[in-house]
Design a protein around this motif. Sequence first.
Motif, PDB file in Angstrom:
ATOM      1  N   HIS A 119       0.886  -1.296  -0.019  1.00  0.00           N
ATOM      2  CA  HIS A 119       0.096  -0.082  -0.011  1.00  0.00           C
ATOM      3  C   HIS A 119       0.916   1.295   0.102  1.00  0.00           C
ATOM      4  CE1 HIS A 119      -3.675  -2.347   0.536  1.00  0.00           C
ATOM      5  NE2 HIS A 119      -3.170  -2.851   1.645  1.00  0.00           N
ATOM      6  N   PHE A 120       2.180   1.065  -0.103  1.00  0.00           N
ATOM      7  CA  PHE A 120       2.908   2.397  -0.095  1.00  0.00           C
ATOM      8  C   PHE A 120       4.279   1.979  -0.746  1.00  0.00           C
ATOM      9  CE2 PHE A 120       4.298   0.523   3.951  1.00  0.00           C
ATOM     10  CZ  PHE A 120       5.748   0.933   4.026  1.00  0.00           C
ATOM     11  N   GLY A 168       7.600   9.525  -1.238  1.00  0.00           N
ATOM     12  CA  GLY A 168       6.634   8.727  -1.020  1.00  0.00           C
ATOM     13  C   GLY A 168       5.313   8.593  -1.399  1.00  0.00           C
ATOM     14  N   ARG A 169       4.919   7.450  -1.623  1.00  0.00           N
ATOM     15  CA  ARG A 169       3.465   7.308  -2.260  1.00  0.00           C
ATOM     16  C   ARG A 169       2.559   6.380  -1.651  1.00  0.00           C
ATOM     17  NH1 ARG A 169       4.633   5.675  -8.824  1.00  0.00           N
ATOM     18  NH2 ARG A 169       5.603   4.125  -7.485  1.00  0.00           N
ATOM     19  N   VAL A 170       1.412   6.651  -1.166  1.00  0.00           N
ATOM     20  CA  VAL A 170       0.348   5.807  -0.709  1.00  0.00           C
ATOM     21  C   VAL A 170      -0.461   5.507  -1.775  1.00  0.00           C
ATOM     22  CG1 VAL A 170      -1.121   5.786   1.036  1.00  0.00           C
ATOM     23  CG2 VAL A 170       0.947   6.978   1.536  1.00  0.00           C
ATOM     24  N   THR A 177      -3.584   7.535  -6.046  1.00  0.00           N
ATOM     25  CA  THR A 177      -2.223   7.570  -5.284  1.00  0.00           C
ATOM     26  C   THR A 177      -2.006   8.954  -4.718  1.00  0.00           C
ATOM     27  OG1 THR A 177      -1.482   6.031  -6.928  1.00  0.00           O
ATOM     28  CG2 THR A 177       0.127   7.075  -5.843  1.00  0.00           C
ATOM     29  N   GLU A 179       1.118  11.399  -3.562  1.00  0.00           N
ATOM     30  CA  GLU A 179       2.581  11.309  -3.813  1.00  0.00           C
ATOM     31  C   GLU A 179       3.168  12.509  -2.879  1.00  0.00           C
ATOM     32  OE1 GLU A 179       5.836  11.349  -7.504  1.00  0.00           O
ATOM     33  OE2 GLU A 179       3.843  11.669  -7.605  1.00  0.00           O
TER      34      GLU A 179
END
Length: 459
Positions: A119-120, A168-170, A177, A179
């Motif tokens: 998830h990230f 960082g990306r979730v 998404t 970012e």
Amino acid sequence: MKHGTPGTPARGARRRSLAAAFVALLLATPAAAQVNGYASVMFDVLPDLEEAAGAQPVSELRLRVFAERRDEFGSHLRINLAGYVDGLIADRERSGGTGISTATIVRPADLYVDLVAPHFDLRAGAARLVWGRLDEFQPTDVVNPLDLSRFLMEGRSEARLPVGLVRGRVFLPRSTTLEAVVVPHFRRGVFDQLDEPSSPFNLALADPIRGPRRASLRGGVAWSAPHGVQGGLRVTSTTGRVDWSVSAYRGIKAFPTSTLTDEGPAKAGPYEDGPAEAGPYEINIRESFPRFTMIGGDFETVHGPWGVRGEVAAFVDDELQSTRVIRGVPGHSVTAGVGVDRKAGDYRIAANALWSRSGADSSDPIGQTFVGDEEIERTDFSMVIAGDRSFARETRTVRVFAVYDPANATTFTRVIAAVSLRDNVWIEGSAGLITGTSLDVIGRLTRRDFAYARLKVFF
């Protein structure tokens, strides 16, 4: 050139520890990992830089070796190691060089670590991030600075310079998404990574600030690297058949704003004083890198065989360049574009229309004096055409790119053709033509027409 002072023993120990850890990481690399890259030799020529009688040519030999290694350690750790060595041997006497100009640089490219989870993910290191969807001129693509010479000769993807960052990306439900990007250290854009002061693509040599009045820079050009963190957020998602994103970024302009000062040995009077034929005179220029705030968005969708894209970037806090009084002006600007493209079989063709508007900040005391200034408060419109076609089982390729500004009657056209001589060996030829004169980047590079031939061997 500025030289740093030797580091402290503690700092040296930290560097040795990091180097040891880096070597240990390489030794732990799986045996199946491979190094990919290429070596290239390019000969380019700019046939006539000046309007003086006779040809005023510049010729260059550019060498490059690029290598990249990608490794995966389990399912959660990925490492990308890439770098390049560039060399130059050139006759740049007509663009400010003396005799034969030579240069060699060793630089990292994409050099980062990825931590990946369902998830990230998290990326740390030197990297290039692409924001925006239009061809070549992407208003929201502000994370990485550019190398102008490579942009003109090869395109935006080759011109992006990696910056140290943490991204960082979730990954949220419904293909959404979030970012976040943080860039702790500033890296400026360059006109050319190889001996920039003598490069024919250096805008300082063709700048209306310095060129038309034959100003001598013996007084000096002073600049210092800005400090402070840059960063931004971007949300991407899909609604129906439309992919879209919104973004915000607080950054530092990659190319400087010039201001005329009276510092140094030669005091600078008003730029307008004195006839142009009076001969060279000394001026002092201070170059600064102002901050900006960008809010943008883009979308992309498909309708039958056609793709439709759009992009907009509003620079709500910006600094604009005045060449009339030679200083930065607080202001704001917006650039928007829409494009269509079609890909069928071996060819792709795309067309974009770009509109931009800039203005002075009337709430700022300095900006108030430029309200109504035609250079600062201006509207521009450009058309962009791009196309590529492959032949003979993709062993022959042709790429065409063109920009046209109808208001200023400026154009830039580039054609690149490549032929595969055998597996992993390509020969490439290109020509670029620039016409018209204006205050934008293309218009300031009049007479920088070029042609090159390159041999490229992949390994």
